[in-house]
Design a protein around this motif. Structure first.
Motif, PDB file in Angstrom:
ATOM      1  N   LYS A   1       3.596   5.244  -6.003  1.00  0.00           N
ATOM      2  CA  LYS A   1       3.392   5.225  -7.460  1.00  0.00           C
ATOM      3  C   LYS A   1       2.317   6.238  -7.869  1.00  0.00           C
ATOM      4  O   LYS A   1       2.360   6.758  -8.994  1.00  0.00           O
ATOM      5  CB  LYS A   1       2.989   3.824  -7.919  1.00  0.00           C
TER       6      LYS A   1
ATOM      7  N   GLU B   1       0.833  -1.203   0.000  1.00  0.00           N
ATOM      8  CA  GLU B   1       0.000   0.000   0.000  1.00  0.00           C
ATOM      9  C   GLU B   1       0.871   1.257   0.000  1.00  0.00           C
ATOM     10  O   GLU B   1       0.547   2.261  -0.663  1.00  0.00           O
ATOM     11  CB  GLU B   1      -0.923  -0.018   1.213  1.00  0.00           C
TER      12      GLU B   1
ATOM     13  N   TYR C   1       1.554   2.632 -11.575  1.00  0.00           N
ATOM     14  CA  TYR C   1       0.466   2.681 -10.591  1.00  0.00           C
ATOM     15  C   TYR C   1      -0.442   1.459 -10.742  1.00  0.00           C
ATOM     16  O   TYR C   1      -0.843   0.846  -9.741  1.00  0.00           O
ATOM     17  CB  TYR C   1      -0.332   3.970 -10.767  1.00  0.00           C
TER      18      TYR C   1
ATOM     19  N   ALA D   1       1.268  -1.569  -9.279  1.00  0.00           N
ATOM     20  CA  ALA D   1       1.231  -1.576  -7.814  1.00  0.00           C
ATOM     21  C   ALA D   1      -0.122  -2.076  -7.304  1.00  0.00           C
ATOM     22  O   ALA D   1      -0.190  -2.840  -6.330  1.00  0.00           O
ATOM     23  CB  ALA D   1       1.519  -0.181  -7.275  1.00  0.00           C
ATOM     24  N   LYS D   2      -1.207  -1.683  -7.964  1.00  0.00           N
ATOM     25  CA  LYS D   2      -2.542  -2.143  -7.556  1.00  0.00           C
ATOM     26  C   LYS D   2      -2.710  -3.641  -7.821  1.00  0.00           C
ATOM     27  O   LYS D   2      -3.345  -4.344  -7.031  1.00  0.00           O
ATOM     28  CB  LYS D   2      -3.607  -1.349  -8.305  1.00  0.00           C
TER      29      LYS D   2
ATOM     30  N   ARG E   1       1.957   1.634  -3.468  1.00  0.00           N
ATOM     31  CA  ARG E   1       0.888   2.172  -4.318  1.00  0.00           C
ATOM     32  C   ARG E   1       0.770   3.686  -4.154  1.00  0.00           C
ATOM     33  O   ARG E   1       0.628   4.421  -5.129  1.00  0.00           O
ATOM     34  CB  ARG E   1      -0.449   1.504  -3.968  1.00  0.00           C
TER      35      ARG E   1
END
Length: 464
Positions: free
Chosen positions: A305, A299, A358, A361-362, A302
């Protein structure tokens, strides 16, 4: 090296019982926890994480920059730039710095202030990196990794101790079976001698001596197999025994396990309700806690990013002051005189790199969440299985204890009839063989119970 005396750091290792040194389950597990290489390596994980956190904190240490740039050519002093600066990064993304300059020469840059000057200033991101930057993200993740490593250590210890418990109980089982056969052989040797004397006195047929001898030889052969199996389990147990100086230990042949377990009433063992085992595991299992900290770290990644989606706009402002008394600069108006101000902006279009990072990362977070759900289900299923196994073994042991008592009655009755001459040695031997098989089966079931109970604690993450 053989293990035959007390290990001072692990507490009392060996205790006298029937003149033989005894290695109890608790003493064995304590030695494994303190001295086994895997246990020590697990501890090093935490130490390494703490060392890494110290290194990350170093990114926020103040730094002193010193520079000197000069040029002379053909007897001319072109320039001599001297600069000393102190930079102090902060947790809020703001960087504070102050410096001293001494610039001189015949051909200096017109933008450079000559002679002695001083300055103090700030550098502040306005959009990207304002809420979070790589330095702060690394520190957050470092703290999380330190906590995660503690649970990773517990996972390794949990797995190690399950193997240790299984090895100990296999060793205890093989020793007990060996002792049962030793006792049986002594009884059969005595019976063989009695039958032989009876034959010599004319009270028994010659075939009875052969019958008694065959039974004795069969038990002797089983005893040799049991001895070899006990030696193997002893060596397997030795792989878990280490000294303080990281040297392996080979268990002395005279060391025996505690034998009280074989007399414990297994049916009276209280096992907590299944729902309590599952609830405890889902809230406190080190594997799940490790994944939770991994999710928190992802997290943070994230959020970092997300910063790459924002335009980079940085503000920089310097107070300027003649001479080296930099504190006088703070007395002046900020935007009237003696200042340097600037804004830099970078706006990537269409910023595919930021968008891709991004999204990646998710995806990592989603994948780890799925991993956590699978781990929860897997742990719950293991707990359900081992819980059922423990309860089932309790029932099997209760049944077989009754069966063993009945086999004992049959053997004793047959023994009495044999002494009165009302039955044959063949039937007596048959009863004895069944009794021995029942005793061996009962011991094996009890060992399986102890191993299953250890496995239940392992599945719940409680072996630490």
């Amino acid at each position: 090296m053989t293990l035959f005396v007390c290990c001072t750091t692990a507490g009392k290792l060996l205790q006298a019982q029937d003149s033989l040194p005894v290695l109890s389950e608790d003493d064995f597990i304590n030695i494994v926890k303190e001295h086994h290489p895997v246990a020590k390596q697990a501890g090093l994980l935490v130490d390494a994480a703490r060392a890494q956190l110290v290194a990350i904190r170093g990114e926020f240490d103040p730094q002193v920059f010193l520079s000197n740039d000069q040029k002379t050519f053909d007897g001319k002093n072109y320039y001599n730039y001297s600069n000393a600066e102190l930079g102090i990064p902060t947790w809020f993304g703001l960087e504070v710095y102050a410096g001293l300059e001494n610039n001189r020469g015949d051909f200096t840059n017109p933008e450079v202030s000559l002679a002695r000057t001083s300055y103090a200033g700030i550098s502040l991101p306005l959009l990207k990196d304002l809420v979070l930057d790589k330095r702060r993200a690394a520190l957050e993740q470092g703290k999380l990794f330190t906590q995660q490593s503690a649970f990773e250590r517990r996972v390794l210890i949990n797995d190690l101790l399950l193997d240790a418990y299984n090895a100990y109980w296999a060793w205890a089982r093989d020793h007990q079976l060996l002792k049962v056969l030793d006792t049986t052989i002594l009884l059969n040797e005595a019976r063989y001698q009695l039958v032989r004397v009876s034959f010599e006195q004319g009270d028994r047929a010659a075939v009875d001596t052969t019958e008694a001898l065959v039974q004795l030889q069969a038990f002797q052969q089983q005893r040799e197999e049991a001895w070899l199996k006990f030696r193997k389990s002893t060596l397997e147990l030795s792989t878990f025994l280490w000294m303080e100086d990281d040297k392996p230990v080979y268990l002395n042949e005279r060391v025996i396990p505690d034998t009280l377990w074989s007399k414990q009433p297994i049916a009276k063992y209280e096992v907590d309700q299944l729902n309590n085992w599952i609830a405890e595991a889902l809230t406190g299992h080190p594997k799940l806690q490790e994944i939770n900290y991994k999710l928190q770290s992802l997290e943070v990644e994230r959020r970092l990013k997300f910063q790459s989606l924002l335009p980079k706009v940085d503000l920089k402002y310097n107070f300027l002051q003649k001479g080296y008394n930099v504190t006088n600069a703070f007395k002046a108006n900020l935007f009237v005189n003696n200042y340097k101000f600037g804004v830099n902006a970078i706006i990537p279009i269409p910023n595919r790199s930021g968008i891709g990072n991004y999204r990646a990362a998710k995806i990592k977070i989603k994948s780890t969440e799925l991993d956590r759900s699978f781990t929860e289900l897997n742990l719950e299923n293991k707990i359900r299985f081992h819980y059922s196994e423990v309860l089932n073994l309790q029932k099997q042991i209760a049944i077989y204890e009754n069966a063993y008592r009945n086999y004992s009655r049959l053997f004793e009755a047959e023994q009495l009839k044999f002494s009165l001459g009302e039955t044959t040695l063949f039937l007596l031997n048959s009863r004895e063989t069944k009794l021995l098989e029942a005793k061996q089966k009962l011991l094996e079931l009890k060992v399986k119970f102890y191993q299953a109970f250890a496995a239940l604690n392992w599945a719940a993450g409680g072996l630490q």
